[in-house]
Design an enzyme around this catalytic site. Structure first.
Site, PDB file in Angstrom:
ATOM      1  N   CYS A 142       8.919 119.073   6.466  1.00  0.00           N
ATOM      2  CA  CYS A 142       9.768 119.220   5.290  1.00  0.00           C
ATOM      3  C   CYS A 142      11.196 119.428   5.769  1.00  0.00           C
ATOM      4  O   CYS A 142      11.772 118.568   6.412  1.00  0.00           O
ATOM      5  CB  CYS A 142       9.288 120.344   4.380  1.00  0.00           C
ATOM      6  SG  CYS A 142       9.207 121.979   5.133  1.00  0.00           S
ATOM      7  N   ARG A 150       7.558 124.515   3.488  1.00  0.00           N
ATOM      8  CA  ARG A 150       6.805 123.789   2.466  1.00  0.00           C
ATOM      9  C   ARG A 150       5.695 122.970   3.112  1.00  0.00           C
ATOM     10  O   ARG A 150       4.617 122.794   2.553  1.00  0.00           O
ATOM     11  CB  ARG A 150       7.740 122.869   1.668  1.00  0.00           C
ATOM     12  CG  ARG A 150       8.631 123.599   0.696  1.00  0.00           C
ATOM     13  CD  ARG A 150       9.638 122.648   0.058  1.00  0.00           C
ATOM     14  NE  ARG A 150      10.705 122.256   0.960  1.00  0.00           N
ATOM     15  CZ  ARG A 150      11.660 121.377   0.677  1.00  0.00           C
ATOM     16  NH1 ARG A 150      11.649 120.753  -0.483  1.00  0.00           N
ATOM     17  NH2 ARG A 150      12.613 121.101   1.539  1.00  0.00           N
TER      18      ARG A 150
END
Lengths: 148, 293
Positions: free
Chosen positions: B247, B252
Site C-alpha cells: 500500500c 493497509r
C-alpha cells in the site's frame, strides 16, 4: 535561537515541559477534551470551515478577525481523533482572542517545543504546524480584504 | 498457556479460524490468565480516551518501529517491549484497534515476524466493541513485567523488500490503495499528504483491490465466500500463487495480508512494507500509470 512565544503559548510549552513522558499524553488529552464546541453559525454551516488535510484525521477550522484586530479561532474534529483535537485545543488555548499580529508572529516551529516528538511522532506533529499555517493565511487574507 | 479458540460459526469457514476472536469471546475471557489484549491505533491518544478494560496500548509508530532506521525493532527491542507490556511468549495476544483494525493487523504481522506463537485479531476491532456498548476503561492495566525471550526477526516468509519486489515483477501482486493512488492521479492517500511520494502510479502488473473490499460495514471481515469471489474471482489469485501485497507504508496491506494468508489460507503471501513511499521515491524502478495493471 528560539523565537519568542506569546505568554499564553509559552505557558503551554512550559506546562508540557514540566511533566514527564506519558503524562504529556494525558495533558494533550485534556486539551482535546477542552476544545470548545463550534458555535451554531458554524455547526450548522460546516461548509464555512476550511479543511486541514495535513492532519491524519481531517480537521476543519475558521478564523474571524474582529474590528478591534483580535482574532477568534474555531475548530472541528471528531472525538475519535483525540490527537488532532488536542493540537487544536493547544492552538485555541494559546491563540484565541489574541491580536492578529500576535498570532502572525507565532513561530511555525513552536510545535517542536512541546516535547511530543518521541511520544506522538514528528509525522503526526506536522498536522499542528499545518493548522497554524492555515490560521495565519486566513488572517492575512482577511486583513488584505479589509484593506481594499 | 493458550486460551480456547473462538468457535463462532462464521470463523469456522475461514482457513485459520483460530486467528480471529469475536467481541463476545473477548468479553467472556477478559482477565483470564494467559490472555493479553492490546489496542493498536492510528490515533496515538485514542487508547487514553478509553479502551477495552485491561487492554494495553501498542503504538506502531513509537514502539514497533525502530526510532532511527526505517525498520522494525530488533529481537532485543521486541523482547523488551513485550516484557514491559507484561506479555510472555506463551501469552495469547489479542489485538484490536481503530480504522478497521489496520494497525492491529499491522501489529499482528510484526508479531508474526518474531514468531509469537498465539496472536489473534478481534473481528470488528474497536468500532464494533463500542457499537455494542461494551465497557471502556481509562485505567492503565497493571500487568506484571515478563521476561520475553529474545527471538530474532524472521522476515523472509512474510516480508518483501524492494529488490525482491523487482525480482517478482510479472508475478501476482495486489495494490490495496484507493483507485486514485493506484492510477497515479493522487500522490498520496486522500487526506494523508504528508506521506507522499515523488512519483504516482503502481508497480507494473499489480492489480488494484482496495483493502476495504475485505471489510463489512461494521468493520468485521466479510465471509469467506465473499472474500473468495473478490480475491480468487475478480483479482484472479489462486492459493498456489506467490503473492506480494503493498500500500503506502504497509499498514493497509497488512489487513489484506491477513485476509489472504489467514482467512483464505494462501501459504505464500508477503507484505511489502516499503510500499509506495519507497517505490514511488526510488530511482529507475518501473511504474505504471492508469487504472490497468
Amino acid at each position: 535561537m528560539t523565537a519568542t512565544l506569546n505568554p499564553r503559548l509559552q505557558d503551554i510549552v512550559d506546562e508540557f515541559g514540566a511533566v514527564p513522558g506519558q503524562q504529556k499524553l494525558q495533558l494533550l488529552l485534556e486539551f482535546s477534551d477542552e476544545l470548545p464546541p463550534l458555535p451554531a453559525r458554524y455547526a450548522e454551516h460546516r461548509d464555512r470551515l476550511e479543511p486541514v488535510p495535513e492532519c491524519q484525521t481531517p480537521l476543519f477550522l475558521a478564523v474571524e478577525v474582529a474590528d478591534d484586530g483580535t482574532a477568534h479561532l474555531f475548530f472541528d474534529a471528531p472525538p475519535e481523533a483525540p490527537t488532532t483535537r488536542g493540537f487544536a485545543g493547544i492552538l485555541a488555548t494559546g491563540l484565541d482572542g489574541l491580536s492578529a499580529q500576535e498570532i502572525l508572529a507565532t513561530p511555525a516551529e513552536f510545535t517542536t517545543q512541546l516535547g511530543l516528538s518521541d511520544l506522538v511522532s514528528p509525522l503526526r506533529l506536522r498536522g499542528m504546524a499545518a493548522m497554524l499555517a492555515r490560521i495565519k493565511r486566513q488572517i492575512q487574507q482577511q486583513q488584505a480584504a479589509a484593506a481594499t | 498457556m493458550t486460551l480456547p479458540f473462538d468457535t463462532a460459526p462464521k470463523f469456522q469457514d475461514y482457513a485459520r479460524p483460530e486467528m480471529l476472536v469475536s467481541t463476545d469471546w473477548v468479553a467472556e475471557h477478559l482477565g483470564d490468565p494467559g490472555l493479553a489484549v492490546a489496542e493498536s491505533d492510528e490515533d496515538v491518544l485514542l487508547y487514553e480516551t478509553g479502551h477495552i478494560p485491561l487492554a494495553v496500548k501498542l503504538d506502531w509508530h513509537t514502539e514497533l518501529n525502530d526510532p532511527v532506521t526505517r525498520d522494525y525493532v530488533d529481537g532485543a527491542g521486541f523482547a523488551r517491549l513485550m516484557s514491559e507490556k507484561g506479555i510472555s511468549r506463551d501469552t495469547t495476544l489479542v489485538l484490536y484497534g481503530d480504522r478497521n483494525n489496520w494497525w492491529a493487523a499491522y501489529a499482528l504481522w510484526v508479531a508474526t515476524l518474531f514468531g509469537h506463537p498465539d496472536v489473534r485479531l478481534l473481528d470488528g476491532g474497536r468500532a464494533k466493541w463500542i457499537a455494542e456498548d461494551r465497557p471502556l476503561s481509562t485505567d492503565t492495566p497493571n500487568r506484571r513485567q515478563t521476561d520475553y525471550p529474545v527471538v530474532e526477526r524472521d522476515d523472509a516468509p512474510i516480508r518483501a523488500f524492494r529488490d525482491e519486489v523487482q525480482a517478482h515483477l510479472g508475478q501476482p501482486m495486489i495494490d490495496v490503495r484507493s483507485p486514485g493512488e493506484y492510477s497515479g492521479e493522487l500522490l498520496h492517500m486522500p487526506d494523508y499528504p504528508q506521506e507522499g511520494a515523488l512519483r504516482g502510479g503502481h508497480i507494473p502488473g499489480a492489480r488494484n483491490v482496495p483493502w476495504a473490499r475485505a471489510a463489512a460495514e461494521d468493520a468485521t471481515f466479510r465471509p469467506r465466500k465473499e472474500l473468495e469471489a473478490i480475491y480468487g474471482g475478480e483479482a484472479g489469485l489462486s492459493p498456489a500463487d506467490d503473492v506480494i501485497v503493498y500500500c503506502r507504508i504497509g499498514e493497509r496491506s497488512s489487513h489484506t495480508w491477513f485476509v489472504l494468508h489467514h482467512l483464505l489460507g494462501y501459504p505464500a503471501v508477503r507484505n511489502y512494507d516499503g510500499s509506495w513511499t519507497e517505490w514511488g521515491n526510488s530511482v529507475r524502478v518501473p511504474i505504471t500509470r492508469g487504472d490497468k495493471p
